[in-house]
Scaffold this active site. Structure first.
Site, PDB file in Angstrom:
ATOM      1  NE  ARG A  64      -4.228   1.949   2.029  1.00 60.38           N
ATOM      2  CZ  ARG A  64      -4.442   2.799   3.365  1.00 60.38           C
ATOM      3  NH1 ARG A  64      -3.246   2.395   4.911  1.00 60.38           N
ATOM      4  NH2 ARG A  64      -5.514   3.460   3.350  1.00 60.38           N
ATOM      5  CG  HIS A  68      -1.817   4.912   0.053  1.00 60.00           C
ATOM      6  ND1 HIS A  68      -1.389   5.520   1.081  1.00 60.00           N
ATOM      7  CD2 HIS A  68      -2.241   5.025  -1.150  1.00 60.00           C
ATOM      8  CE1 HIS A  68      -3.389   5.321   1.100  1.00 60.00           C
ATOM      9  NE2 HIS A  68      -3.318   4.570   0.222  1.00 60.00           N
ATOM     10  CG  ASN A  96      -1.320   8.629   3.473  1.00 61.88           C
ATOM     11  OD1 ASN A  96      -1.289   7.548   3.055  1.00 61.88           O
ATOM     12  ND2 ASN A  96      -0.124   8.963   2.912  1.00 61.88           N
ATOM     13  CG  HIS A 195      -8.460  -3.899  -1.825  1.00 59.63           C
ATOM     14  ND1 HIS A 195      -9.063  -2.831  -1.421  1.00 59.63           N
ATOM     15  CD2 HIS A 195      -7.397  -2.976  -1.228  1.00 59.63           C
ATOM     16  CE1 HIS A 195      -8.361  -1.296  -1.350  1.00 59.63           C
ATOM     17  NE2 HIS A 195      -7.162  -1.629  -1.261  1.00 59.63           N
TER      18      HIS A 195
HETATM   19  C1  HEM Z   1      -9.344   1.944  -5.829  1.00 61.88           C
HETATM   20  C2  HEM Z   1      -9.322   2.435  -5.354  1.00 61.88           C
HETATM   21  C3  HEM Z   1      -8.735   2.133  -3.668  1.00 61.88           C
HETATM   22  C4  HEM Z   1      -9.315   2.596  -2.529  1.00 61.88           C
HETATM   23  C5  HEM Z   1     -10.677   3.457  -2.853  1.00 61.88           C
HETATM   24  C6  HEM Z   1      -8.754   1.722  -2.002  1.00 61.88           C
HETATM   25  C7  HEM Z   1      -8.813   2.524   0.144  1.00 61.88           C
HETATM   26  C8  HEM Z   1      -8.277   2.059   0.866  1.00 61.88           C
HETATM   27  C9  HEM Z   1      -8.946   1.583   1.750  1.00 61.88           C
HETATM   28  C10 HEM Z   1      -9.737   2.143   2.570  1.00 61.88           C
HETATM   29  C11 HEM Z   1      -7.696   0.556   3.050  1.00 61.88           C
HETATM   30  C12 HEM Z   1      -7.713   0.529   4.499  1.00 61.88           C
HETATM   31  C13 HEM Z   1      -7.202   1.686   5.216  1.00 61.88           C
HETATM   32  C14 HEM Z   1      -7.552   1.415   6.430  1.00 61.88           C
HETATM   33  O1  HEM Z   1      -8.596   0.976   7.147  1.00 61.88           O
HETATM   34  O2  HEM Z   1      -6.488   2.054   7.973  1.00 61.88           O
HETATM   35  C15 HEM Z   1      -7.124   0.398   2.469  1.00 61.88           C
HETATM   36  C16 HEM Z   1      -5.856  -1.199   2.010  1.00 61.88           C
HETATM   37  C17 HEM Z   1      -4.741  -1.063   1.413  1.00 61.88           C
HETATM   38  N1  HEM Z   1      -4.628  -0.858   0.153  1.00 61.88           N
HETATM   39 FE1  HEM Z   1      -6.031   0.524  -0.684  1.00 61.88          FE
HETATM   40  N2  HEM Z   1      -7.533   1.309  -1.520  1.00 61.88           N
HETATM   41  C18 HEM Z   1      -7.434   1.495  -2.906  1.00 61.88           C
HETATM   42  C19 HEM Z   1      -6.810   0.774  -4.273  1.00 61.88           C
HETATM   43  C20 HEM Z   1      -5.718   0.109  -4.240  1.00 61.88           C
HETATM   44  C21 HEM Z   1      -4.127  -0.453  -4.610  1.00 61.88           C
HETATM   45  C22 HEM Z   1      -4.151   0.218  -5.995  1.00 61.88           C
HETATM   46  C23 HEM Z   1      -3.511  -1.258  -4.252  1.00 61.88           C
HETATM   47  C24 HEM Z   1      -1.968  -1.509  -4.987  1.00 61.88           C
HETATM   48  C25 HEM Z   1      -1.502  -1.812  -5.701  1.00 61.88           C
HETATM   49  C26 HEM Z   1      -3.829  -0.748  -2.644  1.00 61.88           C
HETATM   50  C27 HEM Z   1      -3.200  -2.098  -1.337  1.00 61.88           C
HETATM   51  C28 HEM Z   1      -3.897  -1.734  -0.191  1.00 61.88           C
HETATM   52  C29 HEM Z   1      -3.511  -2.701   0.668  1.00 61.88           C
HETATM   53  C30 HEM Z   1      -2.340  -4.115   0.429  1.00 61.88           C
HETATM   54  C31 HEM Z   1      -4.454  -2.511   2.198  1.00 61.88           C
HETATM   55  C32 HEM Z   1      -4.075  -3.263   3.442  1.00 61.88           C
HETATM   56  C33 HEM Z   1      -2.968  -2.607   4.347  1.00 61.88           C
HETATM   57  C34 HEM Z   1      -2.488  -2.965   5.598  1.00 61.88           C
HETATM   58  O3  HEM Z   1      -3.709  -4.342   5.672  1.00 61.88           O
HETATM   59  O4  HEM Z   1      -2.212  -2.487   6.101  1.00 61.88           O
HETATM   60  N3  HEM Z   1      -4.936  -0.486  -2.662  1.00 61.88           N
HETATM   61  N4  HEM Z   1      -7.290   0.565   0.803  1.00 61.88           N
END
Ligand code: HEM
Ligand code: NAG
Length: 322
Positions: A64, A68, A96, A195
């Site tokens: 992630r 970002h 973030n 995800h």
């Molecule tokens: C398409 C639009 C996207 C949205 C709206 C989005 C939104 C989010 C949100 C809200 C979370 C949880 C954050 C939290 O509650 O603390 C999350 C987690 C995550 N996102 Fe996305 N995301 C998107 C695309 C992506 C992309 C493109 C990647 C990587 C290439 C990605 C990788 C991740 C990962 C791996 C997590 C888990 C992180 C952890 O467990 O520490 N996301 N994302």
């Protein structure tokens, strides 16, 4: 004399050659450090590997961070800069704050890399390698990472707030945000497959599990048990983004979407009767097409406006400019 040279055909040709060579320099390549830091990849890999052995979720967190970073003025390590009394970076931007994690692991990777090749490898490139390694270690496909990015001497909290899509986004907003960075709708769906690993906080999915109708009822109930409906209570309680296998990089994310078990509103937007349904179904049925599209899309994302040549710098400490 400089002036005499300006008007000579030979000098113009030479000048042109310098410009052409200079601009071909401004491209990332997979062998960028092969002479200057031959042990780079194995050094990063072993640090990422021990971090994931300690906590599997760290692979998700590192992946992630790369996203970002790249979505805010390009893959330039800007995300990694700490706030100071005179500098506001991106770490406290909405997407973030209380959410982005793994900065300590990035520090560990950077020190391991500085030990073998001091002053050579950028923090932006470290993020790119760590993201690739995380996916591979958790069971995804590996790919050759393009390298040669340099580190920014700037960061932008407002660009982070505006550039990283919110989980409340609808499909059109997601498509246009990705498209603005040269990423296709197919790239959007493939990259969202990230995800399939990691966790989200209750505050990111509360409205969905209490108020939306395109959600499997028993899935919503399960999630409600650890995410109270009242704003402010249990906001930071975690739930897996992939209800089935949150530490395996597989295609279960897409199978979940087909069953209305997307955790975030934005996740379920990809399978909600719209133009991306067929892509989601395809990835759910065919893990190898997901894996190969994901790898290509990660390479594309890693190409978003890098600093190259003599722009930016190679930071000594990823948290601060030199
Ligand atoms: C398409 C639009 C996207 C949205 C709206 C989005 C939104 C989010 C949100 C809200 C979370 C949880 C954050 C939290 O509650 O603390 C999350 C987690 C995550 N996102 Fe996305 N995301 C998107 C695309 C992506 C992309 C493109 C990647 C990587 C290439 C990605 C990788 C991740 C990962 C791996 C997590 C888990 C992180 C952890 O467990 O520490 N996301 N994302
Ligand atoms: C659900 O929607 C209602 C009506 O719009 C709103 O009052 C309530 O705060 C929402 N609940 C959640 C958890 O978002």
């Amino acid at each position: 004399m400089a002036c005499a040279c300006c008007f000579s055909k030979l000098c113009l040709t030479l000048l042109l050659l310098v410009v052409v060579l200079g601009s071909s320099n401004a491209q990332l390549s997979t062998n960028f450090y092969s002479n200057s830091c031959p042990n780079l990849l194995s050094t990063v890999r072993s640090t990422v590997s021990s971090a994931i052995n300690k906590e599997a979720r760290m692979g998700a967190s590192l992946l992630r961070l790369f996203f970002h970073d790249c979505f805010v003025n390009g893959c330039d390590g800007s995300l990694l800069l700490d706030d100071t009394s005179s500098f506001t970076g991106e770490k406290n931007a909405n997407p973030n704050r209380n959410s982005a994690r793994g900065f300590d692991v990035v520090d560990n990777i950077k020190s391991a890399v500085e030990n073998v090749c001091p002053g050579v490898v950028s923090c932006a490139d470290i993020l790119a390698i760590a993201a690739r390694d995380s996916v591979a270690i958790l069971g995804g496909l590996s790919w050759n990472v393009k390298l040669g990015r340099r580190d920014a001497r700037t960061a932008s909290q407002s660009a982070a707030n505006n550039g990283i899509p919110a989980p409340t986004s609808n499909l059109n907003q997601l498509i246009s945000r990705f498209s603005a960075l040269g990423l296709s709708t197919r790239d959007l769906v493939a990259l969202s497959g990230s995800h399939t690993i990691g966790q989200a906080r209750c505050t990111s999915f509360r409205a969905r599990i209490y108020n939306e109708s395109n959600i499997d009822a028993s899935f919503a109930q399960t999630r409600q048990r650890s995410c109270p409906s009242a704003t402010g209570s249990g906001d930071n309680n975690l739930a897996p983004l992939d209800v089935q296998t949150p530490t395996s990089f597989d295609n279960n994310y897409f199978k979940n979407l087909v069953n209305n078990r997307g955790l975030l509103h934005s996740d379920q937007q990809l399978f909600n009767g719209g133009s991306t349904d067929s892509i989601v179904r395809g990835y759910g049925n065919n893990p190898s097409s997901f894996n190969s599209d994901f790898a290509s899309a990660m390479i594309k994302m890693g190409d978003i406006s890098p600093l190259t040549g003599s722009s930016g710098e190679i930071r000594k400490n990823c948290r601060m400019m030199n």
